[in-house]
Design a protein around this motif. Structure first.
Motif, PDB file in Angstrom:
ATOM      1  N   ILE A  55       0.881  -1.153   0.000  1.00  0.00           N
ATOM      2  CA  ILE A  55       0.000   0.000   0.000  1.00  0.00           C
ATOM      3  C   ILE A  55       0.926   1.211   0.000  1.00  0.00           C
ATOM      4  CG2 ILE A  55      -1.864   1.201   1.190  1.00  0.00           C
ATOM      5  CD1 ILE A  55      -1.012  -2.389   2.081  1.00  0.00           C
ATOM      6  N   THR A  56       0.696   2.138  -0.932  1.00  0.00           N
ATOM      7  CA  THR A  56       1.628   3.236  -1.150  1.00  0.00           C
ATOM      8  C   THR A  56       0.937   4.586  -1.050  1.00  0.00           C
ATOM      9  OG1 THR A  56       2.875   1.822  -2.663  1.00  0.00           O
ATOM     10  CG2 THR A  56       3.324   4.186  -2.770  1.00  0.00           C
ATOM     11  N   LEU A  57       1.544   5.488  -0.291  1.00  0.00           N
ATOM     12  CA  LEU A  57       1.176   6.901  -0.281  1.00  0.00           C
ATOM     13  C   LEU A  57       2.298   7.603  -1.043  1.00  0.00           C
ATOM     14  CD1 LEU A  57      -0.005   9.014   2.745  1.00  0.00           C
ATOM     15  CD2 LEU A  57       1.562   9.912   1.051  1.00  0.00           C
ATOM     16  N   HIS A  58       1.954   8.171  -2.191  1.00  0.00           N
ATOM     17  CA  HIS A  58       2.959   8.804  -3.058  1.00  0.00           C
ATOM     18  C   HIS A  58       2.611  10.284  -3.197  1.00  0.00           C
ATOM     19  CE1 HIS A  58       5.639   8.001  -6.838  1.00  0.00           C
ATOM     20  NE2 HIS A  58       6.071   9.016  -6.113  1.00  0.00           N
ATOM     21  N   ARG A  83      10.870  13.049  -6.234  1.00  0.00           N
ATOM     22  CA  ARG A  83      10.709  14.296  -7.000  1.00  0.00           C
ATOM     23  C   ARG A  83       9.493  14.167  -7.900  1.00  0.00           C
ATOM     24  NH1 ARG A  83      17.020  15.303  -8.605  1.00  0.00           N
ATOM     25  NH2 ARG A  83      17.670  15.857  -6.499  1.00  0.00           N
ATOM     26  N   GLY A  84       8.332  14.232  -7.296  1.00  0.00           N
ATOM     27  CA  GLY A  84       7.089  14.130  -8.037  1.00  0.00           C
ATOM     28  C   GLY A  84       6.509  12.732  -7.993  1.00  0.00           C
ATOM     29  N   ARG A  85       5.260  12.630  -8.431  1.00  0.00           N
ATOM     30  CA  ARG A  85       4.553  11.357  -8.352  1.00  0.00           C
ATOM     31  C   ARG A  85       4.852  10.413  -9.501  1.00  0.00           C
ATOM     32  NH1 ARG A  85      -1.293  13.310  -6.715  1.00  0.00           N
ATOM     33  NH2 ARG A  85      -0.491  15.375  -7.116  1.00  0.00           N
ATOM     34  N   LYS A  86       5.747  10.804 -10.381  1.00  0.00           N
ATOM     35  CA  LYS A  86       6.213   9.885 -11.417  1.00  0.00           C
ATOM     36  C   LYS A  86       7.602   9.335 -11.085  1.00  0.00           C
ATOM     37  CE  LYS A  86       3.285  11.423 -15.068  1.00  0.00           C
ATOM     38  NZ  LYS A  86       2.289  10.410 -15.190  1.00  0.00           N
ATOM     39  N   ASP A  87       8.131   9.744  -9.933  1.00  0.00           N
ATOM     40  CA  ASP A  87       9.435   9.264  -9.464  1.00  0.00           C
ATOM     41  C   ASP A  87       9.208   8.043  -8.578  1.00  0.00           C
ATOM     42  OD1 ASP A  87      11.941   8.812  -8.382  1.00  0.00           O
ATOM     43  OD2 ASP A  87      12.142  10.790  -7.471  1.00  0.00           O
ATOM     44  N   TYR A  88       9.538   6.867  -9.092  1.00  0.00           N
ATOM     45  CA  TYR A  88       9.355   5.622  -8.346  1.00  0.00           C
ATOM     46  C   TYR A  88      10.673   5.113  -7.771  1.00  0.00           C
ATOM     47  CZ  TYR A  88       4.861   5.779 -10.650  1.00  0.00           C
ATOM     48  OH  TYR A  88       3.637   6.182 -11.091  1.00  0.00           O
TER      49      TYR A  88
END
Length: 130
Positions: A55-58, A83-88
């Protein structure tokens, strides 16, 4: 109280409760950190039968993931900057115990200490008292 250390492997009912409870706790964590609505995503990946999934809070600046990937070590919450919600990939990995989900103010303190994200404890207490 939820047993965070009871394995979800091959137990669909427990896995469902693990995900539901962790999502609820992460929502409370977002509120404790005063993350604005829309500034984060909350995702759940149940994965396969033999694992807990995660479960992830991004958020735009922090990535927090809950799973049973560290049961033997007692760790199960990954906290790192991003650095942003596209940084995984994000910054360095830091781990804390799954049991911290039962103490949201302490977990928020760990997130603040690791990432610098979120309101400080004094401001959080002031907000609750108001």
């Amino acid at each position: 109280m939820f047993d965070w250390n009871r394995s979800c492997s091959y137990d669909e009912q427990h896995k469902r409760r693990f995900h539901t409870t962790a999502r609820s706790k992460l929502k409370k964590l977002a509120a404790e950190l005063a993350l604005p609505p829309g500034s984060y995503d909350l995702r759940s990946n149940k994965a396969g039968i033999a694992v807990s999934g995660e479960i992830t809070l991004h958020h735009d600046r922090v990535y927090i993931q809950v799973g049973q990937f560290g049961l033997s070590s007692g760790h199960g919450i990954l906290i790192r900057t991003c650095r942003g919600r596209k940084d995984y990939i994000g910054g360095a990995n830091h781990f804390v115990a799954l049991g911290m989900l039962d103490d949201i103010p302490a977990l928020a303190g760990a997130v603040r200490a690791i990432t610098g994200v979120g309101r400080d404890a004094a401001q959080s207490s002031d907000r609750r008292a108001a």
